[in-house]
Design a protein around this motif. Sequence first.
Motif, PDB file in Angstrom:
ATOM      1  N   LEU A  45       9.381  -3.740 -59.093  1.00  0.00           N
ATOM      2  CA  LEU A  45       9.719  -2.843 -60.054  1.00  0.00           C
ATOM      3  C   LEU A  45       8.406  -2.222 -60.542  1.00  0.00           C
ATOM      4  CD1 LEU A  45      12.114  -4.953 -62.364  1.00  0.00           C
ATOM      5  CD2 LEU A  45      12.682  -3.118 -60.712  1.00  0.00           C
ATOM      6  N   ASP A  46       7.229  -2.702 -60.685  1.00  0.00           N
ATOM      7  CA  ASP A  46       5.768  -2.399 -60.990  1.00  0.00           C
ATOM      8  C   ASP A  46       5.546  -1.477 -59.974  1.00  0.00           C
ATOM      9  OD1 ASP A  46       5.887  -3.775 -63.351  1.00  0.00           O
ATOM     10  OD2 ASP A  46       4.400  -5.377 -62.475  1.00  0.00           O
ATOM     11  N   TYR A  47       5.823  -1.427 -58.847  1.00  0.00           N
ATOM     12  CA  TYR A  47       5.590  -0.672 -57.736  1.00  0.00           C
ATOM     13  C   TYR A  47       6.207   0.645 -57.903  1.00  0.00           C
ATOM     14  CZ  TYR A  47       4.989   1.581 -53.213  1.00  0.00           C
ATOM     15  OH  TYR A  47       4.710   2.395 -52.097  1.00  0.00           O
ATOM     16  N   ILE A  48       7.510   0.477 -58.177  1.00  0.00           N
ATOM     17  CA  ILE A  48       8.195   1.729 -58.204  1.00  0.00           C
ATOM     18  C   ILE A  48       8.095   2.649 -59.397  1.00  0.00           C
ATOM     19  CG2 ILE A  48      10.639   2.415 -58.792  1.00  0.00           C
ATOM     20  CD1 ILE A  48      11.592   0.256 -56.862  1.00  0.00           C
ATOM     21  N   GLN A  49       7.646   1.962 -60.637  1.00  0.00           N
ATOM     22  CA  GLN A  49       6.932   2.643 -61.757  1.00  0.00           C
ATOM     23  C   GLN A  49       5.679   3.320 -61.485  1.00  0.00           C
ATOM     24  OE1 GLN A  49       7.436  -0.268 -64.830  1.00  0.00           O
ATOM     25  NE2 GLN A  49       9.191   0.816 -65.559  1.00  0.00           N
ATOM     26  N   SER A  50       4.772   2.535 -60.613  1.00  0.00           N
ATOM     27  CA  SER A  50       3.544   3.121 -60.526  1.00  0.00           C
ATOM     28  C   SER A  50       3.782   4.357 -59.360  1.00  0.00           C
ATOM     29  CB  SER A  50       2.584   2.181 -59.798  1.00  0.00           C
ATOM     30  OG  SER A  50       2.857   1.591 -58.719  1.00  0.00           O
ATOM     31  N   MET A  51       4.813   4.741 -58.879  1.00  0.00           N
ATOM     32  CA  MET A  51       4.811   5.716 -57.944  1.00  0.00           C
ATOM     33  C   MET A  51       4.783   7.052 -58.392  1.00  0.00           C
ATOM     34  SD  MET A  51       8.049   4.261 -55.225  1.00  0.00           S
ATOM     35  CE  MET A  51       8.291   5.698 -54.527  1.00  0.00           C
ATOM     36  N   ASN A  52       4.634   7.132 -59.753  1.00  0.00           N
ATOM     37  CA  ASN A  52       4.578   8.580 -60.196  1.00  0.00           C
ATOM     38  C   ASN A  52       5.843   9.479 -59.775  1.00  0.00           C
ATOM     39  OD1 ASN A  52       2.365   8.005 -61.596  1.00  0.00           O
ATOM     40  ND2 ASN A  52       0.817   8.708 -59.996  1.00  0.00           N
ATOM     41  N   LEU A  53       6.919   8.865 -60.090  1.00  0.00           N
ATOM     42  CA  LEU A  53       8.155   9.519 -59.860  1.00  0.00           C
ATOM     43  C   LEU A  53       8.456  10.578 -61.018  1.00  0.00           C
ATOM     44  CD1 LEU A  53      10.390   6.653 -58.448  1.00  0.00           C
ATOM     45  CD2 LEU A  53       9.683   8.613 -57.037  1.00  0.00           C
ATOM     46  N   PRO A  54       9.048  11.713 -60.653  1.00  0.00           N
ATOM     47  CA  PRO A  54       9.140  12.666 -62.144  1.00  0.00           C
ATOM     48  C   PRO A  54      10.320  11.979 -62.995  1.00  0.00           C
ATOM     49  CG  PRO A  54      10.567  13.351 -59.763  1.00  0.00           C
ATOM     50  CD  PRO A  54       9.480  12.159 -59.604  1.00  0.00           C
ATOM     51  N   GLN A  55       9.791  12.710 -64.432  1.00  0.00           N
ATOM     52  CA  GLN A  55      10.696  11.683 -65.308  1.00  0.00           C
ATOM     53  C   GLN A  55      12.346  12.083 -65.178  1.00  0.00           C
ATOM     54  OE1 GLN A  55       9.268  10.045 -67.348  1.00  0.00           O
ATOM     55  NE2 GLN A  55      10.576   9.736 -69.148  1.00  0.00           N
ATOM     56  N   GLY A  56      13.051  11.196 -65.144  1.00  0.00           N
ATOM     57  CA  GLY A  56      14.530  11.268 -65.161  1.00  0.00           C
ATOM     58  C   GLY A  56      14.891  11.257 -63.519  1.00  0.00           C
ATOM     59  N   GLU A  58      16.327   9.178 -60.626  1.00  0.00           N
ATOM     60  CA  GLU A  58      17.336   8.310 -60.303  1.00  0.00           C
ATOM     61  C   GLU A  58      16.922   6.870 -60.302  1.00  0.00           C
ATOM     62  OE1 GLU A  58      21.585   7.170 -58.494  1.00  0.00           O
ATOM     63  OE2 GLU A  58      20.840   9.569 -58.300  1.00  0.00           O
ATOM     64  N   LEU A  59      15.941   6.456 -59.543  1.00  0.00           N
ATOM     65  CA  LEU A  59      15.448   5.159 -59.067  1.00  0.00           C
ATOM     66  C   LEU A  59      14.701   4.707 -60.316  1.00  0.00           C
ATOM     67  CD1 LEU A  59      15.006   3.020 -56.966  1.00  0.00           C
ATOM     68  CD2 LEU A  59      13.189   4.319 -56.267  1.00  0.00           C
ATOM     69  N   LEU A  60      13.989   5.671 -60.894  1.00  0.00           N
ATOM     70  CA  LEU A  60      13.119   5.206 -62.046  1.00  0.00           C
ATOM     71  C   LEU A  60      14.060   4.710 -63.237  1.00  0.00           C
ATOM     72  CD1 LEU A  60      10.326   4.963 -63.206  1.00  0.00           C
ATOM     73  CD2 LEU A  60      10.332   7.165 -63.936  1.00  0.00           C
ATOM     74  N   LEU A  61      15.203   5.550 -63.273  1.00  0.00           N
ATOM     75  CA  LEU A  61      16.170   5.298 -64.501  1.00  0.00           C
ATOM     76  C   LEU A  61      16.603   3.748 -64.065  1.00  0.00           C
ATOM     77  CD1 LEU A  61      17.781   8.748 -64.860  1.00  0.00           C
ATOM     78  CD2 LEU A  61      16.063   7.689 -66.469  1.00  0.00           C
ATOM     79  N   ILE A  62      17.199   3.691 -63.009  1.00  0.00           N
ATOM     80  CA  ILE A  62      17.683   2.262 -62.524  1.00  0.00           C
ATOM     81  C   ILE A  62      16.766   1.067 -62.799  1.00  0.00           C
ATOM     82  CG2 ILE A  62      18.632   0.987 -60.596  1.00  0.00           C
ATOM     83  CD1 ILE A  62      19.808   3.504 -59.345  1.00  0.00           C
ATOM     84  N   VAL A  63      15.498   1.353 -62.611  1.00  0.00           N
ATOM     85  CA  VAL A  63      14.437   0.500 -62.913  1.00  0.00           C
ATOM     86  C   VAL A  63      14.454   0.134 -64.383  1.00  0.00           C
ATOM     87  CG1 VAL A  63      12.209  -0.110 -62.494  1.00  0.00           C
ATOM     88  CG2 VAL A  63      13.470   0.662 -60.805  1.00  0.00           C
ATOM     89  N   ASN A  68      15.560  -3.267 -69.050  1.00  0.00           N
ATOM     90  CA  ASN A  68      15.792  -3.093 -70.496  1.00  0.00           C
ATOM     91  C   ASN A  68      17.289  -4.126 -70.634  1.00  0.00           C
ATOM     92  OD1 ASN A  68      13.865  -1.373 -71.434  1.00  0.00           O
ATOM     93  ND2 ASN A  68      15.201   0.384 -70.837  1.00  0.00           N
ATOM     94  N   TYR A  69      18.158  -3.987 -69.752  1.00  0.00           N
ATOM     95  CA  TYR A  69      19.254  -4.828 -69.987  1.00  0.00           C
ATOM     96  C   TYR A  69      19.512  -5.916 -68.873  1.00  0.00           C
ATOM     97  CZ  TYR A  69      20.326  -0.537 -72.291  1.00  0.00           C
ATOM     98  OH  TYR A  69      20.055   0.622 -73.314  1.00  0.00           O
ATOM     99  N   GLY A  70      18.799  -6.113 -67.933  1.00  0.00           N
ATOM    100  CA  GLY A  70      18.620  -7.321 -66.978  1.00  0.00           C
ATOM    101  C   GLY A  70      18.825  -8.537 -67.711  1.00  0.00           C
ATOM    102  N   LEU A  71      17.909  -8.804 -68.789  1.00  0.00           N
ATOM    103  CA  LEU A  71      17.959  -9.989 -69.322  1.00  0.00           C
ATOM    104  C   LEU A  71      19.073 -10.145 -70.291  1.00  0.00           C
ATOM    105  CD1 LEU A  71      14.141 -10.795 -69.928  1.00  0.00           C
ATOM    106  CD2 LEU A  71      15.723 -11.918 -68.416  1.00  0.00           C
ATOM    107  N   LEU A  72      19.397  -9.034 -70.980  1.00  0.00           N
ATOM    108  CA  LEU A  72      20.638  -9.260 -71.770  1.00  0.00           C
ATOM    109  C   LEU A  72      22.148  -9.521 -71.245  1.00  0.00           C
ATOM    110  CD1 LEU A  72      22.012  -8.729 -74.523  1.00  0.00           C
ATOM    111  CD2 LEU A  72      22.281  -6.483 -73.873  1.00  0.00           C
ATOM    112  N   VAL A  73      22.128  -8.897 -69.805  1.00  0.00           N
ATOM    113  CA  VAL A  73      23.231  -9.396 -69.093  1.00  0.00           C
ATOM    114  C   VAL A  73      23.264 -10.687 -68.570  1.00  0.00           C
ATOM    115  CG1 VAL A  73      24.199  -8.893 -66.752  1.00  0.00           C
ATOM    116  CG2 VAL A  73      23.771  -7.006 -68.445  1.00  0.00           C
TER     117      VAL A  73
END
Length: 156
Positions: A45-56, A58-63, A68-73
């Motif tokens: 997850l840290d690697y995906i976030q560090s890829m400097n993907l454009p805001q919005g 899809e992969l960044l939104l999934i991450v 945000n919701y993984g621990l809640l689920v």
Amino acid sequence: MNNRRSTILINKSFQMNFLKKAFFFLSFIFATIVLANIWLLSPLLDYIQSMNLPQGDELLLIVEDFKNYGLLVMGLLFISLTAFFTMASLLITHRIAGPLYNLENALEKMISNKKLEKVHFRQGDYFLNIQNQFNSFVENFQDEDDQLKRNEKKAS
């Protein structure tokens, strides 16, 4: 004859001890799964976030949703599984404690009345083989007792 028990906790100490152990076991499994997910997925997850993907993206939104919701689920899943395992444990221990309770009561009656009586378990209870063996013992003992009484009558 009504064969239903309305009391779920027949042998409270046994059943609660079983529930505590089941809850500990379930908590251990859940904690292991959560920690393994964090340990395995956190670098990804840290690697995906560090890829400097454009805001919005899809992969960044999934991450972000997963973070945000993984621990809640997982928490809701844990609560659901705990409720399920609690009910299952109560039902299973009920089928164990009930026959033992009936056997204990029958033995206490026999001791106080000085008379052997058969025990009756519900269909679906565990230990039906013990019921059958105990009742066979009672029948054999009563038959021998009756024979002894007849012999005593004949002798007198």
